[in-house]
Design an enzyme around this catalytic site. Sequence first.
Site, PDB file in Angstrom:
ATOM      1  N   ARG A  59       0.904  -1.195   0.089  1.00 23.19           N
ATOM      2  CA  ARG A  59       0.010   0.021   0.030  1.00 23.19           C
ATOM      3  C   ARG A  59       1.073   1.227  -0.020  1.00 23.19           C
ATOM      4  NH1 ARG A  59      -5.300  -2.044   1.387  1.00 23.19           N
ATOM      5  NH2 ARG A  59      -6.049   0.012   1.023  1.00 23.19           N
ATOM      6  N   ARG A  63      -3.397   7.126   0.268  1.00 27.68           N
ATOM      7  CA  ARG A  63      -3.790   8.294   1.061  1.00 27.68           C
ATOM      8  C   ARG A  63      -2.911   9.047   1.706  1.00 27.68           C
ATOM      9  NH1 ARG A  63      -9.233   6.001   3.141  1.00 27.68           N
ATOM     10  NH2 ARG A  63      -7.811   4.514   3.687  1.00 27.68           N
ATOM     11  N   ARG A  72      -6.970  12.242  -5.996  1.00 25.85           N
ATOM     12  CA  ARG A  72      -8.298  11.814  -5.531  1.00 25.85           C
ATOM     13  C   ARG A  72      -9.357  12.803  -5.480  1.00 25.85           C
ATOM     14  NH1 ARG A  72     -11.472   9.200  -4.034  1.00 25.85           N
ATOM     15  NH2 ARG A  72     -11.490   8.218  -2.186  1.00 25.85           N
ATOM     16  N   ASP A 108      -6.850  -2.793  -7.485  1.00 22.35           N
ATOM     17  CA  ASP A 108      -7.482  -3.355  -6.023  1.00 22.35           C
ATOM     18  C   ASP A 108      -7.820  -4.667  -6.318  1.00 22.35           C
ATOM     19  OD1 ASP A 108      -8.600  -1.930  -3.245  1.00 22.35           O
ATOM     20  OD2 ASP A 108      -9.845  -3.728  -3.869  1.00 22.35           O
ATOM     21  N   TYR A 185     -14.993 -11.150   1.199  1.00 24.17           N
ATOM     22  CA  TYR A 185     -15.667  -9.757   0.768  1.00 24.17           C
ATOM     23  C   TYR A 185     -16.901 -10.071   0.048  1.00 24.17           C
ATOM     24  CZ  TYR A 185     -11.636  -6.888   2.260  1.00 24.17           C
ATOM     25  OH  TYR A 185     -10.877  -6.320   3.184  1.00 24.17           O
TER      26      TYR A 185
HETATM   27  O1  CP3 Z   1       0.401   0.885  -3.412  1.00 23.02           O
HETATM   28  C1  CP3 Z   1      -0.687   0.132  -3.283  1.00 23.02           C
HETATM   29  O2  CP3 Z   1      -0.222  -1.074  -2.642  1.00 23.02           O
HETATM   30  C2  CP3 Z   1      -1.898   0.460  -4.043  1.00 23.02           C
HETATM   31  C3  CP3 Z   1      -2.655  -0.569  -4.724  1.00 23.02           C
HETATM   32  C4  CP3 Z   1      -3.483  -1.448  -3.965  1.00 23.02           C
HETATM   33  C5  CP3 Z   1      -4.511  -0.865  -3.467  1.00 23.02           C
HETATM   34  N1  CP3 Z   1      -5.394  -1.997  -2.602  1.00 23.02           N
HETATM   35  C6  CP3 Z   1      -5.577   0.421  -3.750  1.00 23.02           C
HETATM   36  C7  CP3 Z   1      -6.526   0.852  -2.754  1.00 23.02           C
HETATM   37  C8  CP3 Z   1      -3.461  -2.685  -3.272  1.00 23.02           C
HETATM   38  C9  CP3 Z   1      -2.117  -3.394  -3.377  1.00 23.02           C
HETATM   39  C10 CP3 Z   1      -4.684  -2.804  -2.653  1.00 23.02           C
HETATM   40  C11 CP3 Z   1      -4.959  -4.437  -2.088  1.00 23.02           C
HETATM   41  C12 CP3 Z   1      -6.206  -4.387  -1.373  1.00 23.02           C
HETATM   42  N2  CP3 Z   1      -7.252  -3.999  -1.395  1.00 23.02           N
HETATM   43  C13 CP3 Z   1      -6.164  -5.443  -0.333  1.00 23.02           C
HETATM   44  C14 CP3 Z   1      -5.047  -6.338   0.247  1.00 23.02           C
HETATM   45  C15 CP3 Z   1      -4.097  -5.697   0.980  1.00 23.02           C
HETATM   46  C16 CP3 Z   1      -4.404  -5.163   2.476  1.00 23.02           C
HETATM   47  O3  CP3 Z   1      -4.479  -4.141   2.846  1.00 23.02           O
HETATM   48  O4  CP3 Z   1      -4.618  -6.258   3.297  1.00 23.02           O
HETATM   49  C17 CP3 Z   1      -7.306  -5.438   0.339  1.00 23.02           C
HETATM   50  C18 CP3 Z   1      -7.918  -6.166   1.505  1.00 23.02           C
HETATM   51  C19 CP3 Z   1      -8.032  -4.482  -0.579  1.00 23.02           C
HETATM   52  C20 CP3 Z   1      -9.484  -4.122  -0.358  1.00 23.02           C
HETATM   53  C21 CP3 Z   1      -9.667  -2.663  -0.137  1.00 23.02           C
HETATM   54  N3  CP3 Z   1      -9.449  -1.654  -0.866  1.00 23.02           N
HETATM   55  C22 CP3 Z   1     -10.200  -2.010   1.210  1.00 23.02           C
HETATM   56  C23 CP3 Z   1     -10.635  -2.982   2.710  1.00 23.02           C
HETATM   57  C24 CP3 Z   1     -10.154  -0.863   1.016  1.00 23.02           C
HETATM   58  C25 CP3 Z   1     -10.767   0.202   2.078  1.00 23.02           C
HETATM   59  C26 CP3 Z   1      -9.527   0.532   3.021  1.00 23.02           C
HETATM   60  C27 CP3 Z   1      -8.646   1.532   2.784  1.00 23.02           C
HETATM   61  O5  CP3 Z   1      -7.610   1.298   3.037  1.00 23.02           O
HETATM   62  O6  CP3 Z   1      -9.177   2.752   2.481  1.00 23.02           O
HETATM   63  C28 CP3 Z   1      -9.746  -0.361  -0.265  1.00 23.02           C
HETATM   64  C29 CP3 Z   1      -9.601   0.777  -0.770  1.00 23.02           C
HETATM   65  C30 CP3 Z   1      -8.211   1.186  -1.421  1.00 23.02           C
HETATM   66  N4  CP3 Z   1      -7.656   0.523  -2.258  1.00 23.02           N
HETATM   67  C31 CP3 Z   1      -7.495   2.412  -1.216  1.00 23.02           C
HETATM   68  C32 CP3 Z   1      -6.236   2.030  -2.200  1.00 23.02           C
HETATM   69  C33 CP3 Z   1      -5.263   3.244  -2.213  1.00 23.02           C
HETATM   70  C34 CP3 Z   1      -7.815   3.631  -0.486  1.00 23.02           C
HETATM   71  C35 CP3 Z   1      -8.953   4.087  -1.044  1.00 23.02           C
HETATM   72  C36 CP3 Z   1      -9.096   5.693  -1.259  1.00 23.02           C
HETATM   73  O7  CP3 Z   1      -8.351   6.327  -2.032  1.00 23.02           O
HETATM   74  O8  CP3 Z   1      -9.906   6.165  -1.128  1.00 23.02           O
END
Ligand code: CP3
Length: 379
Positions: A59, A63, A72, A108, A185
Amino acid sequence: MSGQYRNSDQPLDSNVEASALPPAGDAASKAGASATPDHPFLRACRRLPTERTPVWFMRQAGRYLPEYRAIRRNASLLEICHTPELAATVTLLPVDELDVDAAIVFADILLPFEPMGLGLSFIEGTGPRIEHPIQSAADVETLRPVDPVTDLGYVLETIQLASAQLRDRVPLIGFAGAPFTLASYAIEGGATRSFARTKRFMYNEPAAWHELLDNLAQTVGRFLSAQAAAGAGALQLFDSWVGCLSRDDYARYVAPHSARAIELASEAGAPIIHFGTGTSTLLDSMAEAGGDVIGVDWRIPLDEAWEQAPHLGIQGNLDPAVLSAPLPEIQHQVSDVMKRAGRRAGHIFNLGHGVPPTADPERLKAVVSMVRERSVAHV
Ligand code: CP3
């Protein structure tokens, strides 16, 4: 965004010349012939000796980065993912900002839910929402099959663009969710702490459960292989929540499907990182299911984790919360992780889970410097 996977002979409105893109399926774009095969990150994935410990952060594009927050303001998470030019730009942000040893494609794990027909949205402050969660065995029958090229081509295109923009700087990681974490999910409809619905479905509808996980395994396995063919030099399978299972349930209900996904993903030849959290009791079984590198969180000391998967590389495992600590504490904990890895080839420094949105980018830069300063040759 059309959702079509554009080939290199089609026009691209980006700052990268179309001619700079490897043709899809070209041997040069295959991971086995990655542009950066000697990079320490890829060598560590294969447990080959390296002159230093490679480092990147799960990640790392998110943000906590002001540049990401600026993007964003004008586009939703899904809009960024669906727009390869934008997603490639975000992919490169942490490479420029933090000087990490790998980029991870901006996407994602839940994206395959859109073509499957589950309906996906992200609610500000809440997280993902699945519009049509799986509630019965019959619901599994309604899932549409996913073709990675036609249905998720925008991710493959982001990989092409990002790897062309990266040139030979650092390798690019492709990724997908593992069958269990995705199923959780799909069944819960969003985030959960208890996984109660998921487990109820698993125990009460075993045939439908196995059908669902097989469907997901085929989808993510083929998707990962396509990502490697599009230019990803390594792949990560995120089984973020699998640590909620007992050893026996993991073996019976999950491991065969993770193994199938990894087997399909391996077809393009890129090394695979098999990651989970809370998995101290599952590491040997996860390693047996497959992958070249095991990803571990901070709940288990790195050396003890490595004993459970001695034939694999290891990725981890600084607690992301340590990023909020004073620098001497960070230094102490970074050194501890590196001491536990010792001089053995195959350690990739990372956090034990994703960068928190509240992290200070300066702290992450400090961690990169500490890893570089403490690095020794690995043999
Ligand atoms: O650099 C990176 O790793 C970004 C790429 C990336 C995202 N999601 C973008 C994202 C990656 C590798 C993921 C993986 C992901 N997504 C996982 C596995 C990793 C982990 O954390 O266990 C999971 C479970 C998800 C599902 C997911 N996506 C959730 C639960 C959420 C909400 C929680 C949060 O962090 O906000 C997301 C949203 C998400 N995916 C964001 C990003 C950058 C934040 C959203 C935003 O910009 O509003």
